[in-house]
Every structure is written in C-alpha cells, then in structure tokens.
Design a protein around this motif. Structure first.
Motif, mmCIF file in Angstrom:
data_model
loop_
_atom_site.group_PDB
_atom_site.id
_atom_site.type_symbol
_atom_site.label_atom_id
_atom_site.label_comp_id
_atom_site.label_asym_id
_atom_site.label_seq_id
_atom_site.Cartn_x
_atom_site.Cartn_y
_atom_site.Cartn_z
ATOM 1 N N GLU A 105 16.997 14.781 10.333
ATOM 2 C CA GLU A 105 18.058 15.776 10.319
ATOM 3 C C GLU A 105 17.547 17.037 10.998
ATOM 4 N N GLN A 106 18.414 18.035 11.149
ATOM 5 C CA GLN A 106 17.993 19.256 11.827
ATOM 6 C C GLN A 106 16.861 19.956 11.100
ATOM 7 N N GLY A 107 16.823 19.857 9.791
ATOM 8 C CA GLY A 107 15.745 20.456 9.028
ATOM 9 C C GLY A 107 14.467 19.643 9.083
ATOM 10 N N ARG A 108 14.473 18.606 9.918
ATOM 11 C CA ARG A 108 13.335 17.725 10.156
ATOM 12 C C ARG A 108 12.979 16.836 8.972
ATOM 13 N N LYS A 109 13.938 16.627 8.085
ATOM 14 C CA LYS A 109 13.736 15.674 6.999
ATOM 15 C C LYS A 109 13.935 14.269 7.579
ATOM 16 N N ARG A 110 12.996 13.388 7.313
ATOM 17 C CA ARG A 110 13.053 12.033 7.861
ATOM 18 C C ARG A 110 14.169 11.243 7.186
ATOM 19 N N LEU A 111 15.048 10.638 8.003
ATOM 20 C CA LEU A 111 16.128 9.810 7.486
ATOM 21 C C LEU A 111 15.857 8.325 7.694
ATOM 22 N N SER A 112 15.189 7.990 8.771
ATOM 23 C CA SER A 112 14.804 6.600 9.015
ATOM 24 C C SER A 112 13.590 6.581 9.946
ATOM 25 N N MET A 113 12.856 5.485 9.877
ATOM 26 C CA MET A 113 11.646 5.361 10.684
ATOM 27 C C MET A 113 11.470 3.899 11.078
ATOM 28 N N LEU A 114 11.019 3.688 12.306
ATOM 29 C CA LEU A 114 10.768 2.353 12.804
ATOM 30 C C LEU A 114 9.454 2.368 13.562
ATOM 31 N N LEU A 115 8.560 1.458 13.249
ATOM 32 C CA LEU A 115 7.281 1.322 13.952
ATOM 33 C C LEU A 115 7.371 0.153 14.915
ATOM 34 N N THR A 116 6.926 0.373 16.147
ATOM 35 C CA THR A 116 6.908 -0.704 17.134
ATOM 36 C C THR A 116 5.559 -0.706 17.848
ATOM 37 N N LEU A 117 5.312 -1.759 18.584
ATOM 38 C CA LEU A 117 4.117 -1.816 19.406
ATOM 39 C C LEU A 117 4.258 -0.824 20.543
ATOM 40 N N GLY A 118 3.142 -0.359 21.046
ATOM 41 C CA GLY A 118 3.147 0.681 22.062
ATOM 42 C C GLY A 118 3.805 0.300 23.367
ATOM 43 N N HIS A 119 3.818 -0.978 23.701
ATOM 44 C CA HIS A 119 4.392 -1.380 24.983
ATOM 45 C C HIS A 119 5.901 -1.596 24.913
ATOM 46 N N LEU B 213 25.692 13.135 -3.437
ATOM 47 C CA LEU B 213 25.365 13.859 -4.663
ATOM 48 C C LEU B 213 26.165 13.353 -5.859
ATOM 49 N N ASP B 214 27.411 12.947 -5.616
ATOM 50 C CA ASP B 214 28.256 12.490 -6.716
ATOM 51 C C ASP B 214 28.200 10.983 -6.921
ATOM 52 N N GLY B 215 27.237 10.322 -6.336
ATOM 53 C CA GLY B 215 27.124 8.871 -6.446
ATOM 54 C C GLY B 215 27.949 8.205 -5.361
ATOM 55 N N GLY B 216 28.161 6.931 -5.485
ATOM 56 C CA GLY B 216 28.935 6.202 -4.493
ATOM 57 C C GLY B 216 28.064 5.678 -3.370
ATOM 58 N N ARG B 217 28.745 5.145 -2.371
ATOM 59 C CA ARG B 217 28.051 4.571 -1.224
ATOM 60 C C ARG B 217 27.271 5.621 -0.459
ATOM 61 N N PRO B 218 26.062 5.293 -0.010
ATOM 62 C CA PRO B 218 25.310 6.267 0.795
ATOM 63 C C PRO B 218 25.972 6.465 2.155
ATOM 64 N N ARG B 219 25.779 7.630 2.701
ATOM 65 C CA ARG B 219 26.329 7.956 4.007
ATOM 66 C C ARG B 219 25.471 7.306 5.096
ATOM 67 N N CYS B 220 26.113 6.609 6.036
ATOM 68 C CA CYS B 220 25.383 5.840 7.059
ATOM 69 C C CYS B 220 25.640 6.334 8.470
ATOM 70 N N ARG B 221 26.603 7.209 8.658
ATOM 71 C CA ARG B 221 26.975 7.622 10.011
ATOM 72 C C ARG B 221 26.754 9.112 10.177
ATOM 73 N N PRO B 222 25.828 9.496 11.067
ATOM 74 C CA PRO B 222 25.624 10.924 11.317
ATOM 75 C C PRO B 222 26.808 11.507 12.087
ATOM 76 N N ASP B 223 27.010 12.819 11.971
ATOM 77 C CA ASP B 223 28.070 13.488 12.724
ATOM 78 C C ASP B 223 27.716 13.586 14.200
ATOM 79 N N ARG B 224 26.454 13.840 14.480
ATOM 80 C CA ARG B 224 26.014 14.096 15.847
ATOM 81 C C ARG B 224 24.591 13.567 16.024
#
Length: 99
Positions: A17-31, A50-61
């Motif tokens: 996110e803009q505050g640099r909080k990690r939302l997802s991470m993927l490790l791959t080989l260097g090539h 915050l109120d429960g329910g399904r997690p948000r999966c789609r960023p705005d931008r």
C-alpha cells in the motif's frame, strides 16, 4: 574440468500500500521475468475488513514500473476495473493504455 558454482538469485515481487505495508509477496528465481508475476501478486492481495466479512481483494489503483507493463496485464486491470498509473505516461506517452 572445473565445476562452476551457480549463483542462486531470488527476486521478490511485492504488492504494497502507499504506506508501504506489505499486502502480498511472491518469490521467484532470478532469471524469471517481472511481467508474468504481476497477476499472481495482485491475486494474492487480501485485506481484512474491520467489521468482518469477506476480505478486500481488489485495489483501487495500481502503480507499477515499466517492467510490469504488458498487454495481458493491462487487459487484466481493465477487466477487474482497477485504475493504473503508468510511469511512462509522465514522460509523454502511455505504453499500453493502462489508465
């Protein structure tokens, strides 16, 4: 014959996110190329509500550098209704119409 040691290089692909909080991470080989990792990184984003329910999966931008610009990534963003800031637009041209 001499044995050559192969360097093991790892790339980290982050969704943050803009505050640099990690939302997802993927490790791959260097090539591995950067562009094909764009969709799996976005697909792994889950932000709990915050109120429960399904997690948000789609960023705005999305803000990505030119390594991630491809027609497939642009189509994926348009299909999901995600706006993108293409850094190449600031230089006078949009590479793939990711806006």
């Amino acid at each position: 014959m001499t044995a050559q040691a192969r360097e093991s290089v790892t790339r980290v692909h982050l969704g943050c996110e803009q505050g640099r909080k990690r939302l997802s991470m993927l490790l791959t080989l260097g090539h591995r190329a950067d562009s094909p990792q764009f969709i799996p990184v976005l697909a792994a984003i889950r932000v709990p509500r915050l109120d429960g329910g399904r997690p948000r999966c789609r960023p705005d931008r999305v803000l990505a550098d030119r390594a991630y610009s491809s027609k497939a990534n642009g189509e994926y963003l348009r299909r999901r209704g995600i706006h993108a800031n293409d850094p190449d637009q600031d230089r006078g041209g949009c590479r793939l119409g990711l806006t």
